[in-house]
Scaffold this active site. Sequence first.
Site, PDB file in Angstrom:
ATOM      1  N   LEU A   1      -0.092   2.110  -3.900  1.00 28.96           N
ATOM      2  CA  LEU A   1       1.076   1.290  -4.215  1.00 28.96           C
ATOM      3  C   LEU A   1       0.972  -0.106  -3.618  1.00 28.96           C
ATOM      4  CD1 LEU A   1       3.810   4.041  -3.696  1.00 28.96           C
ATOM      5  CD2 LEU A   1       2.680   3.357  -5.823  1.00 28.96           C
ATOM      6  N   SER A   2      -0.230  -0.496  -3.241  1.00 28.54           N
ATOM      7  CA  SER A   2      -0.538  -1.863  -2.812  1.00 28.54           C
ATOM      8  C   SER A   2       0.107  -2.264  -1.494  1.00 28.54           C
ATOM      9  CB  SER A   2      -0.179  -2.874  -3.904  1.00 28.54           C
ATOM     10  OG  SER A   2      -0.936  -2.646  -5.059  1.00 28.54           O
TER      11      SER A   2
ATOM     12  N   ALA B   1      -1.290   5.211  -0.738  1.00 26.23           N
ATOM     13  CA  ALA B   1      -0.645   5.871  -1.872  1.00 26.23           C
ATOM     14  C   ALA B   1      -0.928   5.168  -3.190  1.00 26.23           C
ATOM     15  CB  ALA B   1       0.869   5.953  -1.643  1.00 26.23           C
TER      16      ALA B   1
ATOM     17  N   ASP C   1      -2.867  -6.621  -7.852  1.00 28.84           N
ATOM     18  CA  ASP C   1      -1.937  -6.204  -6.808  1.00 28.84           C
ATOM     19  C   ASP C   1      -1.234  -7.402  -6.192  1.00 28.84           C
ATOM     20  OD1 ASP C   1      -2.964  -3.747  -7.386  1.00 28.84           O
ATOM     21  OD2 ASP C   1      -4.019  -3.474  -5.481  1.00 28.84           O
TER      22      ASP C   1
ATOM     23  N   TYR D   1     -14.963   2.440  -5.165  1.00 23.65           N
ATOM     24  CA  TYR D   1     -14.401   1.367  -5.987  1.00 23.65           C
ATOM     25  C   TYR D   1     -15.487   0.338  -6.299  1.00 23.65           C
ATOM     26  CZ  TYR D   1     -10.965  -2.232  -7.383  1.00 23.65           C
ATOM     27  OH  TYR D   1     -10.237  -3.166  -8.067  1.00 23.65           O
TER      28      TYR D   1
ATOM     29  N   GLU E   1      -5.823  -0.010 -15.774  1.00 26.03           N
ATOM     30  CA  GLU E   1      -6.419   0.315 -14.477  1.00 26.03           C
ATOM     31  C   GLU E   1      -7.910  -0.020 -14.478  1.00 26.03           C
ATOM     32  OE1 GLU E   1      -4.506   0.591 -11.598  1.00 26.03           O
ATOM     33  OE2 GLU E   1      -3.538   2.211 -12.706  1.00 26.03           O
ATOM     34  N   TYR E   2      -8.358  -0.663 -13.398  1.00 25.58           N
ATOM     35  CA  TYR E   2      -9.744  -1.107 -13.267  1.00 25.58           C
ATOM     36  C   TYR E   2     -10.088  -2.146 -14.349  1.00 25.58           C
ATOM     37  CZ  TYR E   2     -10.947   2.363  -9.703  1.00 25.58           C
ATOM     38  OH  TYR E   2     -11.007   3.081  -8.534  1.00 25.58           O
TER      39      TYR E   2
END
Length: 400
Positions: free
Chosen positions: A142-143, A140, A189, A241, A47-48
Site C-alpha cells: 500500500l506504498s 502490505a 506510488d 522485483y 501492475e508492473y
Amino acid sequence: MNDPGTRPSGTTAEAAAEQVAADFHALYGAVPEGVWAAPGRVNLIGEYTDFNDGLVMPLALPHAAVAAVSRRDDGRLRIHSAEAAATGQGVVQLDVTTLSPGSDTGWAAYPAGVVWALREAGHAVTGADVHLSSTVPTGAGLSSSAALEVVTALALNDLYGLGLTGAELAVLAQRAENAFVGVPCGVMDQMASACCTEGHALHLDARDLTRRQVPFDLAAEGLRLLVVDTRVKHALGDGAYAQRRAGCEAGARALGVRTLRDVPYERLDDALARLDDPTVRAYVRHVVSDNQRVERTMALLDAGDVRAVGAVLTDGHASLRDDLRVSCPELDLVVSAAVGAGALGARMTGGGFGGSAIVLTDAGLADKVATAVEEAFVQEGYPEPRVFTAVPSAGARRLR
C-alpha cells in the site's frame, strides 16, 4: 470486518497532526514549523506497467504518513519515527553533506533519500528536524515507503520555498527510492501519494506523467472496494522485483522498442512469437495486456458500467499469478474466496509476494465477502487478514 477505511477522507491524518506536533516538541524542544501528510495508495488496475512507461489507475487511501518538520541551517538531519520508536529506535542523526546511496538501509533511508535527491538536483536543503508517524501498513503493498518519501519532499518543498509541483516532487521521491534506497520501482506510488484527489482514481500515463482525475464514487453505485491485507510481508528489495524489471527490459530490447508501452495490444501475438525466452514472453504478455486492462477500466468507468470492472480485476489477477508469477497462496485465496462468495471481481495489488488484494463487491454483500475470506484463511491456517474499505482520499497536503 475491521474497517478503518470507512472514515471520511483525511480524518486520520488531520486527527494525528496535533499529536505529531506535540511529539515533535517533546523530541526536539521546539514547535515544528509545520505538519504535512501524504497518503498510501491502493492500485485499482495496471501492475508492473509504470516502469514500462505504461498506464496505471491508483487511488489514495485515508491511511497516511504525517510529518512535523522544521528547517536547520547547520547541515544536520534528525529523523524520528513513532513506529520505529515502538521497537526501541531513537532519533537518527545524519549529515546532509555526506548522504550517499546505500549509506542507510533502514527505514530512515526513505526520508534521507529525499533530502539527498533534492540536494543532488541543486536545491539548497541545509538540514531538518523531522518527526514521522504513519498509519499506512508496512509490507502490505500500500506504498508505505512512498508516503514517507512524499511527505518529506512536500514539507521541505514548502519550508525551503522550492516551488516544485506535486509531479516534480513525486519524480524526486522515486529517484530517492531507486538510487538511494536501491528499489527499482516505477513512479506510480509516488505520483498517487502526491497527486491523487478525494473521490477520484488517478489515471496516470507513466511515460509523460499526464493525469486525469477519474470520479470514483462506488457508494453511489451501491458498490464497495475492499482491501484485504494478507499480513504476508514482502520486500521488493530482495531481487524479485528487479528480476521482473530486467526481464521486461530484455523483452523490449528483443522487440526493438524503447519500452513495452510501444507494443500495441493488437500486435501482441506477433510480438510474443518473436520471443524465444518463455519467461520474458510471459512478462511481455502481462505488461501489454495490463495496459489494455487499464484502458478497458477507463472505458467502463466513463460509460458508467462500474460493475463490469470486476471481471477486469479478476482477469488481471490471473495474469499476475500465471505470467508475472508475483502472487502467493494467500493472495490467490483472497481472490477465490471473495469471488466464490459473490464478489464482482478481485485481484492482488502492489508488488506482490504477499501484501494486499482488492475486492469489488456489491455493498450489501461486503460483510459476507469479508467473512468468507476470513473463514477461508482460518481453514487454511493462515493469520487473520485485515479487511477495510478503500475510500478514495486526498493526496499530499499541508495540515498546519
